[in-house]
Enzyme design. Structure first.
Site, PDB file in Angstrom:
ATOM      1  N   GLU A 171       0.828  -1.213   0.000  1.00 51.64           N
ATOM      2  CA  GLU A 171       0.000   0.000   0.000  1.00 51.64           C
ATOM      3  C   GLU A 171       0.860   1.260   0.000  1.00 51.64           C
ATOM      4  OE1 GLU A 171      -3.175   0.002   2.884  1.00 51.64           O
ATOM      5  OE2 GLU A 171      -3.774   2.035   2.355  1.00 51.64           O
ATOM      6  N   ASP A 201       3.648 -13.761  12.145  1.00 53.16           N
ATOM      7  CA  ASP A 201       2.312 -14.151  11.711  1.00 53.16           C
ATOM      8  C   ASP A 201       1.379 -12.931  11.796  1.00 53.16           C
ATOM      9  OD1 ASP A 201      -0.297 -15.172  11.603  1.00 53.16           O
ATOM     10  OD2 ASP A 201       0.244 -17.035  12.624  1.00 53.16           O
ATOM     11  N   LYS A 219      -7.612  -0.018  11.378  1.00 50.45           N
ATOM     12  CA  LYS A 219      -7.044  -0.543  10.120  1.00 50.45           C
ATOM     13  C   LYS A 219      -5.799   0.260   9.759  1.00 50.45           C
ATOM     14  CE  LYS A 219      -6.475  -1.122   5.510  1.00 50.45           C
ATOM     15  NZ  LYS A 219      -5.601  -0.350   4.624  1.00 50.45           N
ATOM     16  N   HIS A 234      -2.256  11.013  -0.285  1.00 56.23           N
ATOM     17  CA  HIS A 234      -2.423   9.616  -0.660  1.00 56.23           C
ATOM     18  C   HIS A 234      -2.473   9.481  -2.171  1.00 56.23           C
ATOM     19  CE1 HIS A 234      -3.534   5.522   0.368  1.00 56.23           C
ATOM     20  NE2 HIS A 234      -4.399   5.562  -0.616  1.00 56.23           N
TER      21      HIS A 234
HETATM   22  P1  NAD Z   1       8.394 -22.975  17.205  1.00 55.59           P
HETATM   23  O1  NAD Z   1       7.448 -24.075  17.079  1.00 55.59           O
HETATM   24  O2  NAD Z   1       9.520 -22.994  16.274  1.00 55.59           O
HETATM   25  O3  NAD Z   1       8.900 -22.918  18.714  1.00 55.59           O
HETATM   26  C1  NAD Z   1       9.916 -22.131  19.154  1.00 55.59           C
HETATM   27  C2  NAD Z   1      10.845 -23.042  19.926  1.00 55.59           C
HETATM   28  O4  NAD Z   1      12.139 -22.492  19.843  1.00 55.59           O
HETATM   29  C3  NAD Z   1      10.503 -23.120  21.404  1.00 55.59           C
HETATM   30  O5  NAD Z   1       9.817 -24.314  21.623  1.00 55.59           O
HETATM   31  C4  NAD Z   1      11.840 -23.112  22.108  1.00 55.59           C
HETATM   32  O6  NAD Z   1      12.198 -24.334  22.666  1.00 55.59           O
HETATM   33  C5  NAD Z   1      12.854 -22.793  21.006  1.00 55.59           C
HETATM   34  N1  NAD Z   1      13.687 -21.618  21.296  1.00 55.59           N
HETATM   35  C6  NAD Z   1      14.947 -21.434  20.900  1.00 55.59           C
HETATM   36  N2  NAD Z   1      15.431 -20.273  21.330  1.00 55.59           N
HETATM   37  C7  NAD Z   1      14.452 -19.647  21.967  1.00 55.59           C
HETATM   38  C8  NAD Z   1      14.322 -18.393  22.616  1.00 55.59           C
HETATM   39  N3  NAD Z   1      15.342 -17.533  22.706  1.00 55.59           N
HETATM   40  N4  NAD Z   1      13.125 -18.087  23.144  1.00 55.59           N
HETATM   41  C9  NAD Z   1      12.098 -18.936  23.074  1.00 55.59           C
HETATM   42  N5  NAD Z   1      12.150 -20.148  22.477  1.00 55.59           N
HETATM   43  C10 NAD Z   1      13.330 -20.501  21.932  1.00 55.59           C
HETATM   44  O7  NAD Z   1       7.671 -21.597  17.087  1.00 55.59           O
HETATM   45  P2  NAD Z   1       6.455 -21.043  17.872  1.00 55.59           P
HETATM   46  O8  NAD Z   1       6.835 -19.672  18.258  1.00 55.59           O
HETATM   47  O9  NAD Z   1       5.996 -21.949  18.967  1.00 55.59           O
HETATM   48  O10 NAD Z   1       5.277 -21.015  16.757  1.00 55.59           O
HETATM   49  C11 NAD Z   1       5.118 -19.924  15.926  1.00 55.59           C
HETATM   50  C12 NAD Z   1       4.455 -20.340  14.628  1.00 55.59           C
HETATM   51  O11 NAD Z   1       3.235 -21.028  14.865  1.00 55.59           O
HETATM   52  C13 NAD Z   1       4.089 -19.167  13.774  1.00 55.59           C
HETATM   53  O12 NAD Z   1       4.644 -19.369  12.507  1.00 55.59           O
HETATM   54  C14 NAD Z   1       2.571 -19.222  13.647  1.00 55.59           C
HETATM   55  O13 NAD Z   1       2.179 -18.812  12.365  1.00 55.59           O
HETATM   56  C15 NAD Z   1       2.264 -20.654  13.889  1.00 55.59           C
HETATM   57  N6  NAD Z   1       0.933 -20.986  14.431  1.00 55.59           N
HETATM   58  C16 NAD Z   1       0.039 -20.027  14.861  1.00 55.59           C
HETATM   59  C17 NAD Z   1      -1.182 -20.397  15.414  1.00 55.59           C
HETATM   60  C18 NAD Z   1      -2.117 -19.328  15.920  1.00 55.59           C
HETATM   61  O14 NAD Z   1      -1.768 -18.154  15.931  1.00 55.59           O
HETATM   62  N7  NAD Z   1      -3.322 -19.676  16.388  1.00 55.59           N
HETATM   63  C19 NAD Z   1      -1.509 -21.751  15.545  1.00 55.59           C
HETATM   64  C20 NAD Z   1      -0.574 -22.700  15.099  1.00 55.59           C
HETATM   65  C21 NAD Z   1       0.648 -22.313  14.567  1.00 55.59           C
END
Ligand code: NAD
Length: 422
Positions: free
Chosen positions: A84, A277, A261, A375
């Site tokens: 945009e 996300d 928005k 704009h």
């Molecule tokens: P992930 O599954 O990769 O988990 C992150 C992992 O990284 C943690 O389990 C931890 O053990 C490790 N880690 C390493 N260094 C870390 C640090 N410094 N701090 C914290 N953890 C660290 O990622 P996530 O964050 O659990 O999941 C994010 C993804 O899930 C996004 O892409 C999202 O789009 C997706 N998602 C979203 C939804 C929703 O919003 N409802 C549902 C399902 C999946």
């Protein structure tokens, strides 16, 4: 052309290029169209295949830089991915107008996400609730065992909440509160709530149904605040007009939706650039805006004792710097580097600061000259492109449309023909 069928057996098993060939075949894409799409998609290459399913290419979104921001005392250049026009310009412009008062100041909650467990089939929901609290230390152990790295990093299970929803029959909802540190945490929390299911059924005698993260991340709020001197923003009249515009958005959901928005124009662009996300942040923001029962503005605009305009923004910020696409997408990695990010807290602060400044610029334009002049001059470039202008023609055509106060593709096509005919 319309496709004969959308049933393509084994489509997911094909390679990316085979999938593209198949789609080109089915939809009548020309060789040139296919080649142009392929070339535009090339940079992300194999990585795209690992980010989502049935990939045939990528869609490129402009990646720009917002300048002029000072956030919590530090100057920072902020990458924004958006299609945009005006969004990045508005941030640069707004950020300049609060530099003399130190820029934007932020504060944050811990990085806690909520995981929900739905329990049904209970005649005695309050007894079930009590039973869950009796087992809180085992709940903590089960959760923390799911992610020992997270616990080592200082995160993990923090608290339990249990609500009885007034439905017929009642639903008991257990919330686990998990500090996800530098991760967004969706996968982490989802693993924990699924792991807890059997024990929860045992303790409550009910049936566990949904086990999933809540996107209403109100344990992970971020706040941004900035002061705009009245003399910098065009005087007391402009300041008061912005305050009245802010009150309008607080009181009226029709206005609040557009107001928010605009805030999300800035926020989603930084969230996307950082590989986070956008839907998770957007869902949380809008739900938070409706927390009183009436959808309202995410910002508040006021006047301080010196007559300066002050703005504040508060919203949930479920983002991370590990997990998801943040460490996989090369542009996201570039964004982190440009912002010099080493914690999810700093990224959350930057995102909120951009949202606040975006809102300031939008309100200032709306409350004074209206947004169309600024704009439209930027939008005119898009219209010129859509009309087929190339190279130097784009800017000349855009200027002609703005001067004629007619920024429409048909008009642009007409002028383009005239320009080309000399
Ligand atoms: P992930 O599954 O990769 O988990 C992150 C992992 O990284 C943690 O389990 C931890 O053990 C490790 N880690 C390493 N260094 C870390 C640090 N410094 N701090 C914290 N953890 C660290 O990622 P996530 O964050 O659990 O999941 C994010 C993804 O899930 C996004 O892409 C999202 O789009 C997706 N998602 C979203 C939804 C929703 O919003 N409802 C549902 C399902 C999946």
């Amino acid at each position: 052309m319309p496709v004969n069928t959308s049933r393509i057996s084994g489509f997911h098993k094909l390679s990316r290029l085979e999938r593209l060939a198949k789609i080109a075949d089915l939809t009548g894409l020309s060789k040139e169209e296919k080649a142009a799409f392929s070339a535009a998609s090339a940079p992300l290459g194999e990585t795209a295949d690992h980010l989502c399913e049935n990939v045939i290419g990528t869609m490129n979104i402009p990646f720009g830089i917002a300048t002029n921001l000072i956030i919590d005392g530090e100057d920072v250049l902020v990458p924004m991915a958006t299609e945009e026009s005006s969004v990045i310009a508005a941030v640069c412009n707004g950020a300049r107008q609060c530099r003399d008062t130190g820029g934007i100041f932020t504060s944050k909650d811990e990085n806690c996400m909520i995981g929900q467990i739905q329990i049904s089939g209970l005649e005695n929901p309050f007894a079930a609730r009590a039973a869950l609290f009796e087992n809180i230390s085992e709940i903590k152990t089960i959760c923390d065992e799911c992610d020992t790295l997270l616990v080592q990093l200082g995160g993990g299970f923090r608290d339990l909440e249990v609500r009885v929803l007034d439905t017929n029959p009642p639903i008991v909802v257990a919330h686990i509160i998990v500090d996800c540190r530098d991760a967004m945490g969706a996968n982490t929390v989802n693993t924990m709530v699924e792991k807890l299911a059997d024990k929860v059924e045992q303790w409550t005698g009910g049936k566990v149904e949904l086990r999933i993260l809540s996107n209403l991340a109100d344990r992970r709020l971020v706040r941004a605040r900035a002061t705009f001197p009245a003399s910098t923003i065009g005087g007391a009249k402009t300041r008061d007009a912005i305050i009245r515009a802010g009150r309008f958005a607080v009181a009226d959901p029709y206005r609040a939706t557009t107001h928010n928005k605009g805030i999300m124009n800035g926020i989603s662009a930084v969230v996307l650039a950082s590989g986070n996300d956008t839907r998770a942040v957007e869902a949380g923001a809008h739900a938070y805006a409706a927390r009183s029962g009436q959808y309202s503005a995410l910002t508040r605009w006021e006047k301080d004792n010196e007559g300066n305009l002050t703005g504040t923004l508060e919203l949930p910020m479920p983002i991370g710097i590990v997990g998801g696409a943040t460490r996989v997408h090369p542009s996201a990695q570039m964004a982190m580097k440009i912002m010099n990010i080493s914690s999810a807290d700093r990224l959350a602060s930057i995102i909120a600061a951009v949202g606040l400044v975006q809102n300031f610029s939008a309100l200032k334009a709306l409350a004074t000259e209206g947004i169309q002049r600024g704009h439209m001059s930027l939008h005119a470039n898009n219209v010129a492109l859509a009309a087929g202008a190339v190279g130097a023609e784009i800017e000349i055509l855009a200027i002609k449309m703005v001067e004629a106060k007619n920024v429409r593709v048909e008009f642009a096509e007409q002028i383009l023909v005239e320009m080309r005919n000399g």
